[in-house]
Design a protein around this motif. Sequence first.
Motif, PDB file in Angstrom:
ATOM      1  N   GLY A 124      14.567   9.103  -3.188  1.00 39.71           N
ATOM      2  CA  GLY A 124      14.485  10.544  -3.016  1.00 39.71           C
ATOM      3  C   GLY A 124      13.138  11.081  -2.588  1.00 39.71           C
ATOM      4  O   GLY A 124      12.935  12.301  -2.568  1.00 39.71           O
ATOM      5  N   ARG A 125      12.219  10.214  -2.229  1.00 42.12           N
ATOM      6  CA  ARG A 125      10.912  10.692  -1.765  1.00 42.12           C
ATOM      7  C   ARG A 125      10.517   9.965  -0.484  1.00 42.12           C
ATOM      8  O   ARG A 125      10.996   8.851  -0.212  1.00 42.12           O
ATOM      9  CB  ARG A 125       9.836  10.494  -2.835  1.00 42.12           C
ATOM     10  N   GLU A 126       9.655  10.590   0.287  1.00 47.37           N
ATOM     11  CA  GLU A 126       9.198   9.996   1.528  1.00 47.37           C
ATOM     12  C   GLU A 126       8.012   9.076   1.272  1.00 47.37           C
ATOM     13  O   GLU A 126       7.070   9.450   0.558  1.00 47.37           O
ATOM     14  CB  GLU A 126       8.785  11.086   2.524  1.00 47.37           C
ATOM     15  N   VAL A 127       8.074   7.879   1.865  1.00 49.23           N
ATOM     16  CA  VAL A 127       6.991   6.909   1.744  1.00 49.23           C
ATOM     17  C   VAL A 127       6.507   6.573   3.149  1.00 49.23           C
ATOM     18  O   VAL A 127       7.277   6.060   3.968  1.00 49.23           O
ATOM     19  CB  VAL A 127       7.457   5.631   1.023  1.00 49.23           C
ATOM     20  N   VAL A 128       5.249   6.892   3.427  1.00 51.96           N
ATOM     21  CA  VAL A 128       4.672   6.586   4.739  1.00 51.96           C
ATOM     22  C   VAL A 128       4.352   5.101   4.795  1.00 51.96           C
ATOM     23  O   VAL A 128       3.632   4.569   3.941  1.00 51.96           O
ATOM     24  CB  VAL A 128       3.412   7.425   4.999  1.00 51.96           C
ATOM     25  N   GLN A 129       4.883   4.428   5.810  1.00 61.05           N
ATOM     26  CA  GLN A 129       4.704   2.984   5.935  1.00 61.05           C
ATOM     27  C   GLN A 129       3.486   2.616   6.770  1.00 61.05           C
ATOM     28  O   GLN A 129       2.772   1.667   6.460  1.00 61.05           O
ATOM     29  CB  GLN A 129       5.967   2.376   6.560  1.00 61.05           C
ATOM     30  N   ARG A 130       3.252   3.351   7.838  1.00 62.03           N
ATOM     31  CA  ARG A 130       2.095   3.088   8.692  1.00 62.03           C
ATOM     32  C   ARG A 130       1.869   4.271   9.613  1.00 62.03           C
ATOM     33  O   ARG A 130       2.765   5.111   9.806  1.00 62.03           O
ATOM     34  CB  ARG A 130       2.287   1.811   9.515  1.00 62.03           C
ATOM     35  N   VAL A 131       0.670   4.333  10.186  1.00 60.35           N
ATOM     36  CA  VAL A 131       0.316   5.378  11.135  1.00 60.35           C
ATOM     37  C   VAL A 131      -0.346   4.719  12.337  1.00 60.35           C
ATOM     38  O   VAL A 131      -1.248   3.883  12.179  1.00 60.35           O
ATOM     39  CB  VAL A 131      -0.641   6.413  10.512  1.00 60.35           C
ATOM     40  N   LEU A 132       0.098   5.071  13.523  1.00 59.24           N
ATOM     41  CA  LEU A 132      -0.535   4.627  14.763  1.00 59.24           C
ATOM     42  C   LEU A 132      -1.365   5.778  15.299  1.00 59.24           C
ATOM     43  O   LEU A 132      -0.840   6.862  15.551  1.00 59.24           O
ATOM     44  CB  LEU A 132       0.518   4.207  15.789  1.00 59.24           C
ATOM     45  N   ARG A 133      -2.657   5.531  15.478  1.00 56.81           N
ATOM     46  CA  ARG A 133      -3.564   6.611  15.867  1.00 56.81           C
ATOM     47  C   ARG A 133      -4.624   6.078  16.829  1.00 56.81           C
ATOM     48  O   ARG A 133      -5.129   4.968  16.651  1.00 56.81           O
ATOM     49  CB  ARG A 133      -4.242   7.194  14.619  1.00 56.81           C
TER      50      ARG A 133
END
Length: 305
Positions: A124-133
């Motif tokens: 029920g919650r959002e989990v950020v796995q990775r960010v491309l920047r």
Amino acid sequence: MTAPRFSIITPCLNREATIAAAIRSVQAQGRADVEHIIVDGGSTDGTATVLAGFPHLTVLRGPDRNLYDAINKGLRVAHGEVIGLLNSDDLYAPGAFAAAEAALADPATEMVIGAAEFFAEQDGREVVQRVLRGPRAVGLTEANVIGNVTAMNAAFYRRTLLDRVGPFDTRFPLSADKDFWMRLVLAAPRHVVLPATVIRYRAHAGSLTFAAGDTRAKLAQHLHAVARTRLAELPRDTPAHAAYRRWHAWAVGYRALLRLRQGAAGDAWRTAADGFAQDAAWPARFLARLPRHWRDRKVRGGTPG
């Protein structure tokens, strides 16, 4: 009626569970000058009911050939000066439009590319796995077309640039985005890579963004087919032909190795043989790209969420 500044195009098919969140992520940008076009390819779930709750939308309904045919339909009716492409299961990050608008204040800038965040819902919650920047991860480069990530949805495009590059090629149902990005690379538009996050990709079963298993094998096959098709169509001794020749070498080598790992040796050898028929030097081109591909592993992996 004043033309909208932004036109957002969202192809959609049976996305009852996620389409409302995608629409609200556009509304949350706080812009009145936005045209949001939903291209529904014939949903049979409750998508139509969800869309009816957002009367501001422009909804196009009817069968389409594939995802990219749907995007092209939206492009043909879009009125905005700036175009964004939002999948029906993804979200724009807060402040994405404002960041793009600031970069586009320079009239010579034809395109802006922001960071891309990948998240999943767990308990029920959002989990950020990775960010491309940054330019190496999401920039408009041949390396990102051929062997890395193509963050097409993290970009905003001036309409004049899209008119110059042309529509998505619907012959390539799984890889027209890569072909589109290569044509953008060859067009060499003036662009800006933003540090701000623009797009949030949702990880879930059925997402093309998160290809795995059989889907990865199919995608490799389609990437090979794109390069083979373009090599046959483009004039030799041109920058475009040379670029697709490099793509072809990588696609052949990657697919052959993938099929070997999957236990399909016959298919691997047929792929290699087909590669030789197109370009006898493909192994040398493939090996020349390997060191860069290995160096980019951390870039493709992004930073942790």
